[in-house]
Motif scaffolding. Structure first.
Motif, PDB file in Angstrom:
ATOM      1  N   GLN A   1     -14.736  -8.730 -10.473  1.00 57.09           N
ATOM      2  CA  GLN A   1     -15.787  -9.562  -9.871  1.00 57.09           C
ATOM      3  C   GLN A   1     -15.965  -9.204  -8.396  1.00 57.09           C
ATOM      4  N   THR A   2     -17.036  -9.710  -7.828  1.00 59.20           N
ATOM      5  CA  THR A   2     -17.273  -9.586  -6.395  1.00 59.20           C
ATOM      6  C   THR A   2     -16.112 -10.228  -5.640  1.00 59.20           C
ATOM      7  N   GLY A   3     -15.670  -9.591  -4.573  1.00 57.47           N
ATOM      8  CA  GLY A   3     -14.600 -10.137  -3.753  1.00 57.47           C
ATOM      9  C   GLY A   3     -13.207  -9.721  -4.195  1.00 57.47           C
ATOM     10  N   SER A   4     -13.126  -8.878  -5.246  1.00 50.40           N
ATOM     11  CA  SER A   4     -11.803  -8.496  -5.741  1.00 50.40           C
ATOM     12  C   SER A   4     -11.216  -7.316  -4.969  1.00 50.40           C
ATOM     13  N   GLY A   5     -12.003  -6.722  -4.084  1.00 54.63           N
ATOM     14  CA  GLY A   5     -11.470  -5.623  -3.275  1.00 54.63           C
ATOM     15  C   GLY A   5     -11.737  -4.251  -3.853  1.00 54.63           C
ATOM     16  N   LYS A   6     -12.881  -4.093  -4.502  1.00 56.92           N
ATOM     17  CA  LYS A   6     -13.201  -2.820  -5.159  1.00 56.92           C
ATOM     18  C   LYS A   6     -13.372  -1.661  -4.174  1.00 56.92           C
ATOM     19  N   THR A   7     -13.929  -1.942  -3.010  1.00 57.46           N
ATOM     20  CA  THR A   7     -14.223  -0.844  -2.075  1.00 57.46           C
ATOM     21  C   THR A   7     -12.963  -0.058  -1.724  1.00 57.46           C
TER      22      THR A   7
ATOM     23  N   PHE B   1       0.842  -1.203   0.000  1.00 59.27           N
ATOM     24  CA  PHE B   1       0.000   0.000   0.000  1.00 59.27           C
ATOM     25  C   PHE B   1       0.879   1.255   0.000  1.00 59.27           C
TER      26      PHE B   1
ATOM     27  N   THR C   1      -4.879  -6.022  -3.233  1.00 58.42           N
ATOM     28  CA  THR C   1      -5.357  -6.972  -4.234  1.00 58.42           C
ATOM     29  C   THR C   1      -4.965  -6.426  -5.616  1.00 58.42           C
TER      30      THR C   1
HETATM   31  P1  ADP Z   1     -15.754  -6.270  -3.868  1.00 56.37           P
HETATM   32  O1  ADP Z   1     -16.411  -4.950  -3.658  1.00 56.37           O
HETATM   33  O2  ADP Z   1     -14.862  -6.268  -5.053  1.00 56.37           O
HETATM   34  O3  ADP Z   1     -16.726  -7.410  -3.870  1.00 56.37           O
HETATM   35  P2  ADP Z   1     -14.725  -5.821  -1.227  1.00 56.37           P
HETATM   36  O4  ADP Z   1     -14.140  -4.481  -1.400  1.00 56.37           O
HETATM   37  O5  ADP Z   1     -16.033  -5.895  -0.553  1.00 56.37           O
HETATM   38  O6  ADP Z   1     -14.798  -6.547  -2.640  1.00 56.37           O
HETATM   39  O7  ADP Z   1     -13.660  -6.751  -0.482  1.00 56.37           O
HETATM   40  C1  ADP Z   1     -13.953  -8.117  -0.251  1.00 56.37           C
HETATM   41  C2  ADP Z   1     -13.381  -8.543   1.105  1.00 56.37           C
HETATM   42  O8  ADP Z   1     -11.965  -8.541   1.062  1.00 56.37           O
HETATM   43  C3  ADP Z   1     -13.768  -7.626   2.240  1.00 56.37           C
HETATM   44  O9  ADP Z   1     -14.060  -8.409   3.378  1.00 56.37           O
HETATM   45  C4  ADP Z   1     -12.526  -6.781   2.484  1.00 56.37           C
HETATM   46  O10 ADP Z   1     -12.422  -6.381   3.830  1.00 56.37           O
HETATM   47  C5  ADP Z   1     -11.424  -7.728   2.079  1.00 56.37           C
HETATM   48  N1  ADP Z   1     -10.231  -7.047   1.512  1.00 56.37           N
HETATM   49  C6  ADP Z   1     -10.229  -6.173   0.481  1.00 56.37           C
HETATM   50  N2  ADP Z   1      -8.985  -5.794   0.184  1.00 56.37           N
HETATM   51  C7  ADP Z   1      -8.165  -6.417   1.042  1.00 56.37           C
HETATM   52  C8  ADP Z   1      -6.739  -6.425   1.254  1.00 56.37           C
HETATM   53  N3  ADP Z   1      -5.941  -5.700   0.493  1.00 56.37           N
HETATM   54  N4  ADP Z   1      -6.244  -7.190   2.246  1.00 56.37           N
HETATM   55  C9  ADP Z   1      -7.074  -7.934   3.012  1.00 56.37           C
HETATM   56  N5  ADP Z   1      -8.415  -7.974   2.883  1.00 56.37           N
HETATM   57  C10 ADP Z   1      -8.967  -7.236   1.910  1.00 56.37           C
END
Ligand code: ADP
Ligand code: MG
Length: 217
Positions: A48-54, A5, A27
């Protein structure tokens, strides 16, 4: 080499709260999108969902907000995040607050349909850093002059394909049209259907395209 980061250019205070939240390594979508967003670029993200978009769209906004002086002006939101569902909005709000940490005093509002407008309008009246909204209610409040988008600098469209499927394309476009072209925009979608490309063409300026899905699958 694996990105950190820190190597993506995020500021120190944010790195500390990220570490506390248990985020160690970015990610793929985060590593690809964050440096471009910090440089002010628009983003077209296919993920996709779970890729860490937030965190991918949230961290650059938090970084910029930390460097902005003062509080947001009454009735305004510095960033607007449009999402298809209430559940998603609540998740994003929680995630952003965790990443920001308590010292930032981040102000957010959830603007969601199906619940009373009263609390939403009250919060907006004071002004917020980030407004996380479903498009229908957001359009209503914009039309009724309960929120002014004149100072909004960031627009995020999360899960744009789902917003499209749910018939939110009209309100999404109308909300975007009220926000200055000087804004920075990011659009994320799991698929790149022709309708998404068309929407992106209308809303993004020379976007950087980032992908978290493996090619050719
Ligand atoms: P998306 O919106 O793409 O579906 P999220 O942003 O919700 O994905 O992230 C999915 C999960 O992974 C969440 O529980 C989040 O806290 C976790 N996460 C995201 N980025 C990281 C990271 N760099 N290291 C560890 N956990 C992460
Ligand atoms: Mg998400």
């Amino acid at each position: 080499m694996t990105a950190t980061f820190e190597s993506l250019g995020l500021p120190g205070p944010l790195l500390a709260s990220l570490a506390k939240a248990g985020f160690e390594t970015p990610t793929k979508i985060q590593a690809e999108a964050i440096p471009h967003q910090l440089a002010g670029k628009d983003i077209l993200g296919i993920a996709q969902t779970g890729s860490g978009k937030t965190a991918a769209f949230g961290l650059p906004i938090l970084a910029a907000l930390q460097a902005l002086p003062g509080r947001p002006r009454p009735m305004t939101a510095r960033a607007v995040i449009l999402v298809p569902t209430r559940e998603l909005a609540v998740q994003i709000d929680e995630a952003l607050r965790k990443m920001a940490g308590p010292s930032m005093r981040l102000t957010t509002v959830l603007v969601l349909g199906g619940v009373s407008r009263y609390n939403q309008v009250q919060k907006l009246a004071k002004g917020v850093d980030i407004c996380i909204a479903t498009p229908g209610r957001m359009k209503d409040l914009v039309d009724d002059d309960k929120i002014w988008l004149s100072e909004t600098r960031w627009l995020i469209l999360d899960e744009a394909d789902r917003m499209l499927d749910m018939g939110f394309i009209g309100p999404v476009k109308e909300i975007a049209s009220k926000i200055s072209w000087k804004r920075q925009t990011a659009l994320f979608s799991a698929t790149m259907a022709p309708e998404i490309s068309k929407l992106a063409e209308g809303l993004l300026r020379e976007p950087v395209r980032v992908e978290a899905t493996p090619q050719g699958t």
